[in-house]
Design a protein around this motif. Structure first.
Motif, mmCIF file in Angstrom:
data_model
loop_
_atom_site.group_PDB
_atom_site.id
_atom_site.type_symbol
_atom_site.label_atom_id
_atom_site.label_comp_id
_atom_site.label_asym_id
_atom_site.label_seq_id
_atom_site.Cartn_x
_atom_site.Cartn_y
_atom_site.Cartn_z
ATOM 1 N N SER A 1 5.527 -1.247 0.453
ATOM 2 C CA SER A 1 5.836 -0.086 1.192
ATOM 3 C C SER A 1 5.069 0.248 2.246
ATOM 4 O O SER A 1 5.400 0.820 3.240
ATOM 5 N N THR A 2 3.684 -0.104 2.212
ATOM 6 C CA THR A 2 2.872 0.185 3.167
ATOM 7 C C THR A 2 3.023 -0.800 4.342
ATOM 8 O O THR A 2 3.125 -0.272 5.682
ATOM 9 N N GLN B 1 5.950 1.571 6.079
ATOM 10 C CA GLN B 1 5.347 2.821 6.401
ATOM 11 C C GLN B 1 4.186 2.651 7.722
ATOM 12 O O GLN B 1 4.150 3.634 8.465
ATOM 13 N N ARG B 2 3.800 1.659 7.749
ATOM 14 C CA ARG B 2 2.448 1.812 8.827
ATOM 15 C C ARG B 2 3.138 0.760 9.923
ATOM 16 O O ARG B 2 2.276 0.468 11.099
#
Length: 232
Positions: free
Chosen positions: A196-197, A200-201
């Motif tokens: 997910s990171t 997201q990033r």
């Protein structure tokens, strides 16, 4: 016909096994573990064995196809690999010595673009490396892979004092697995959070996933069986 993957592994692996058998035990209480008397010498000897097999493959100067398997596939020419790479998957996984993607997925040089850190976290450098593999090398698949018995996740679940650097390492894991009391569950939660990171990033990865250019999956490698299970 070019050197076959299985022949290559048998020639190099057999010599490595012989060297392993000659190594001294670390401790009689640690049955099944052994290390060489001189680790650096062992590393360089292993490389010489690999290089000998590599030179044999270079003489053929072409990709090879293993046709005896149910799913035959082509293996990269060493000469092509000397000037370029076209990995078809990226694996972000743990630095644990028991977790080697090339062995876990039975691949050869040039197949996988691998990023490793203790705990398979999405640090800035890991994100940048995945961006490179997807944006520049055009790998269509990224797998974040956790594994059973992960030491970094175990440390994040414990309250034992660590060095400042190790504290920084496990901090994002601690935040991810807060409330977990089961290691296997915590490892899975951490791997899912890392995936997910990444999205997201990284706008580059998010766009690639949205457009269908990138498939992002999460896996769990069980050391006792050798099986990787997809959890997302």
């Amino acid at each position: 016909m070019g050197i076959q993957r299985r022949q290559f592994l048998h020639s190099t692996g057999g010599m490595a096994l012989a060297a392993l058998i000659q190594a001294r035990p670390v401790d009689a209480a640690e049955d099944g573990f052994c290390v060489p008397d001189d680790p650096l010498q062992a590393l360089m000897a292993g490389n010489r064995r690999f290089a000998d097999a590599w030179r044999l493959a270079l003489q053929e100067n072409r990709a090879t196809l293993r046709t005896t398997d149910p799913d035959p596939r082509c293996f990269n020419s060493p000469r092509a690999l000397s000037t370029s790479q076209r990995p078809w998957a990226t694996v972000l996984t743990c630095s644990d010595s028991r977790v080697s993607p090339s062995w876990v997925f039975d691949t050869t040089p040039g197949d996988l673009f691998v990023i490793r850190n203790a705990g398979n976290s999405a640090f800035d450098e890991a994100i940048a490396s995945v961006e490179y593999s997807v944006s520049v090398l055009k790998t269509p698949l990224v797998m974040v892979m956790g594994h059973s018995g992960c030491g970094a996740v175990t440390a994040a679940m414990d309250d034992k004092p660590l060095t400042p650097s190790l504290e920084r390492l496990i901090h994002p894991i601690e935040e991810t697995i807060s409330g977990s009391s089961n290691l296997a569950e915590a490892v899975r939660r951490n791997a899912l959070a890392t995936a997910s990171t990444l999205i997201q990033r990284s706008s580059a990865l998010a766009e690639a996933k949205s457009s269908g250019a990138l498939k992002l999956v999460v896996g769990y490698f069980e050391l006792t069986t050798g099986v990787v299970t997809l959890i997302k």
